[in-house]
Design a protein around this motif. Structure first.
Motif, PDB file in Angstrom:
ATOM      1  N   HIS A  60       0.877  -1.171   0.000  1.00  0.00           N
ATOM      2  CA  HIS A  60       0.000   0.000   0.000  1.00  0.00           C
ATOM      3  C   HIS A  60       0.912   1.217   0.000  1.00  0.00           C
ATOM      4  CE1 HIS A  60      -2.753   2.909   2.357  1.00  0.00           C
ATOM      5  NE2 HIS A  60      -3.126   2.907   1.086  1.00  0.00           N
ATOM      6  N   GLY A  61       1.074   1.840  -1.190  1.00  0.00           N
ATOM      7  CA  GLY A  61       2.082   2.883  -1.307  1.00  0.00           C
ATOM      8  C   GLY A  61       3.455   2.255  -1.208  1.00  0.00           C
ATOM      9  N   ASP A  62       4.259   2.761  -0.280  1.00  0.00           N
ATOM     10  CA  ASP A  62       5.603   2.208  -0.073  1.00  0.00           C
ATOM     11  C   ASP A  62       5.642   1.196   1.057  1.00  0.00           C
ATOM     12  OD1 ASP A  62       6.625   3.818  -2.098  1.00  0.00           O
ATOM     13  OD2 ASP A  62       7.031   5.489  -0.721  1.00  0.00           O
ATOM     14  N   ASP A  63       4.504   0.993   1.729  1.00  0.00           N
ATOM     15  CA  ASP A  63       4.478   0.117   2.901  1.00  0.00           C
ATOM     16  C   ASP A  63       3.843  -1.225   2.560  1.00  0.00           C
ATOM     17  OD1 ASP A  63       5.538   2.185   4.505  1.00  0.00           O
ATOM     18  OD2 ASP A  63       3.528   3.055   4.742  1.00  0.00           O
ATOM     19  N   LEU A  64       4.298  -2.236   3.285  1.00  0.00           N
ATOM     20  CA  LEU A  64       3.751  -3.571   3.108  1.00  0.00           C
ATOM     21  C   LEU A  64       2.384  -3.642   3.792  1.00  0.00           C
ATOM     22  CD1 LEU A  64       4.637  -6.256   1.824  1.00  0.00           C
ATOM     23  CD2 LEU A  64       5.459  -6.950   4.085  1.00  0.00           C
ATOM     24  N   ALA A  65       1.370  -4.099   3.038  1.00  0.00           N
ATOM     25  CA  ALA A  65       0.017  -4.194   3.584  1.00  0.00           C
ATOM     26  C   ALA A  65      -0.267  -5.589   4.133  1.00  0.00           C
ATOM     27  CB  ALA A  65      -1.006  -3.839   2.506  1.00  0.00           C
ATOM     28  N   ILE A  66       0.063  -6.632   3.343  1.00  0.00           N
ATOM     29  CA  ILE A  66      -0.204  -8.005   3.754  1.00  0.00           C
ATOM     30  C   ILE A  66       0.724  -8.921   2.953  1.00  0.00           C
ATOM     31  CG2 ILE A  66      -2.014  -8.452   2.044  1.00  0.00           C
ATOM     32  CD1 ILE A  66      -3.579  -9.903   4.262  1.00  0.00           C
ATOM     33  N   GLU A  67       1.127 -10.037   3.569  1.00  0.00           N
ATOM     34  CA  GLU A  67       2.020 -10.950   2.852  1.00  0.00           C
ATOM     35  C   GLU A  67       1.792 -12.379   3.318  1.00  0.00           C
ATOM     36  OE1 GLU A  67       6.122 -10.247   3.581  1.00  0.00           O
ATOM     37  OE2 GLU A  67       5.905 -10.153   5.768  1.00  0.00           O
ATOM     38  N   TRP A  68       2.266 -13.308   2.453  1.00  0.00           N
ATOM     39  CA  TRP A  68       2.182 -14.738   2.752  1.00  0.00           C
ATOM     40  C   TRP A  68       3.257 -15.457   1.948  1.00  0.00           C
ATOM     41  CZ3 TRP A  68       1.430 -18.559  -0.927  1.00  0.00           C
ATOM     42  CH2 TRP A  68       1.261 -19.864  -0.452  1.00  0.00           C
ATOM     43  N   ASP A  69       3.857 -16.475   2.567  1.00  0.00           N
ATOM     44  CA  ASP A  69       4.753 -17.365   1.827  1.00  0.00           C
ATOM     45  C   ASP A  69       4.513 -18.789   2.297  1.00  0.00           C
ATOM     46  OD1 ASP A  69       7.037 -18.262   3.815  1.00  0.00           O
ATOM     47  OD2 ASP A  69       6.776 -16.103   4.133  1.00  0.00           O
ATOM     48  N   ARG A  70       4.788 -19.738   1.399  1.00  0.00           N
ATOM     49  CA  ARG A  70       4.460 -21.130   1.678  1.00  0.00           C
ATOM     50  C   ARG A  70       5.279 -21.695   2.821  1.00  0.00           C
ATOM     51  NH1 ARG A  70       4.955 -25.246  -3.256  1.00  0.00           N
ATOM     52  NH2 ARG A  70       7.164 -24.681  -2.941  1.00  0.00           N
ATOM     53  N   ASP A  71       6.481 -21.219   2.995  1.00  0.00           N
ATOM     54  CA  ASP A  71       7.329 -21.747   4.061  1.00  0.00           C
ATOM     55  C   ASP A  71       6.772 -21.390   5.434  1.00  0.00           C
ATOM     56  OD1 ASP A  71       9.018 -22.769   2.136  1.00  0.00           O
ATOM     57  OD2 ASP A  71      10.328 -21.003   2.135  1.00  0.00           O
ATOM     58  N   GLY A  72       6.369 -20.131   5.590  1.00  0.00           N
ATOM     59  CA  GLY A  72       5.815 -19.727   6.890  1.00  0.00           C
ATOM     60  C   GLY A  72       4.386 -20.188   7.070  1.00  0.00           C
ATOM     61  N   GLY A  73       3.628 -20.163   5.980  1.00  0.00           N
ATOM     62  CA  GLY A  73       2.250 -20.658   6.007  1.00  0.00           C
ATOM     63  C   GLY A  73       1.263 -19.751   6.712  1.00  0.00           C
ATOM     64  N   VAL A  74       1.665 -18.530   7.052  1.00  0.00           N
ATOM     65  CA  VAL A  74       0.785 -17.621   7.797  1.00  0.00           C
ATOM     66  C   VAL A  74       0.586 -16.341   6.989  1.00  0.00           C
ATOM     67  CG1 VAL A  74       0.465 -16.277   9.901  1.00  0.00           C
ATOM     68  CG2 VAL A  74       1.550 -18.546  10.006  1.00  0.00           C
TER      69      VAL A  74
END
Length: 330
Positions: A60-74
């Motif tokens: 969102h703009g320059d900031d991270l809004a939401i993320e996910w990766d398969r390794d973390g699973g969250v």
């Protein structure tokens, strides 16, 4: 040489066309939503080469809004996105609920660590327009008037004026009307429109449809007065009927005032009073009837006394009868 030059020109046009396509695809899309609504941002995954999605991140703009990766699973949302954003890890769709102005801005997504430029979106969360009202100001001769569309008008709002069913767009808040041009229209209204809503004012009677010199609204004053009079009269009739039903007599037959308890209380002696009045009237009629019968009997007696007497005596008796009759009739 000419053939080589033509090939170079063709190649140059192809390169320019490809660049234009990439630039067009990279341009952000404007997306409008009203405050309180939900929105779903859907990325175009056609450019993703890998058969499986292993990571997703939305900015969102320059900031991270939401993320996910398969390794973390969250799925990890940040800041204002906590509790209001969800991520579909299969389609990479981002859903935001209960939008406020804090969610406005540019959104970009990366899938498997690579940005998807075609899915860049500028979200604009705005308030719906308010319901407008129309006011007017006319000259003394009532030859022209200036109508104003009043309301919380912002720079993003568009004003639409309607003359009866005719629609005029892209007009300012104020509309100038003249008797020569607009006297035949019955009513006016203004409409406020933005990208998420539309609201119309109540119709306003054309002030120039009145006779010259007559102020707007004067023609309806007598109708208002008549309506008020009829309403008050109806209320009085209803009150009178209710009082008659509860108290047993009409309101003008009591010495109490409407705000006193006795005014609404049923009188236990009302029936006796009416009965007494009836008996008194009957006695008076009987007395009058008895008096009439006595007078008739007295006249008959005098006539009977006239028959055996002579002329002088008859004349005296006639005078007596006339005097008696005059006293009775008086």
């Amino acid at each position: 040489m000419r053939r080589s030059s033509s090939l170079h020109q063709a190649a140059l046009w192809c390169v320019l066309l490809c660049l234009a396509v990439r630039i067009t695809r990279a341009q952000s899309q404007d997306l409008y939503r009203r405050v309180g609504d939900d929105v779903v941002l859907r990325p175009d995954l056609s450019s993703v080469r890998e058969p499986v999605i292993t990571s997703i991140s939305w900015k969102h703009g320059d900031d991270l809004a939401i993320e996910w990766d398969r390794d973390g699973g969250v799925v990890e949302p940040y800041r204002q996105f906590r509790g209001q954003a969800t991520l579909n890890i299969t389609t990479a769709e981002l859903k935001i609920s209960g939008l406020t102005g804090n969610f406005s801005g540019k959104y970009e997504v990366e899938v498997n660590g690579k940005p998807i430029a075609s899915s860049s979106t500028v979200l604009k969360v705005i308030f719906p327009v308010s319901k407008p009202t129309v006011s007017w100001r006319c000259d003394e001769g009532l030859t022209s008037c200036l109508l104003s569309c009043d309301g919380d008008v912002t720079a993003q709002d568009q004003v639409i004026w309607r003359r009866d069913v005719h629609k005029e767009t892209h007009l300012p808040k104020q509309l100038n009307i003249t008797r020569e041009r607009d006297a035949n229209y019955k009513e006016f209204r203004c409409v406020l429109v933005n990208q998420v809503s539309e609201e119309s004012s109540e119709p306003v009677v054309n002030p120039l449809s009145k006779a010259p010199g007559e102020k707007p609204g004067e023609g309806q004053k007598w109708m208002t007065g008549l309506t008020v009079f009829i309403s008050l009269l109806a209320i009085l009739v209803v009150v009178a009927l209710v009082h008659r039903s509860r108290a047993g007599f009409w309101f003008y037959d009591t010495e109490f005032m409407p705000w006193e308890g006795g005014f609404w209380r049923r009188s236990e002696t009302a029936g006796e009073d009416h009965a007494a009045n009836g008996r008194a009237l009957s006695n008076a009629e009987a007395a009058e009837s008895n008096g009439t019968n006595a007078a008739r009997e007295q006249r008959h007696e005098a006539h009977r006394s006239i028959l055996p007497n002579n002329g002088q005596q008859q004349q005296n008796n006639v005078m007596i009868i006339q005097a008696s009759y005059a006293s009775v009739t008086a």
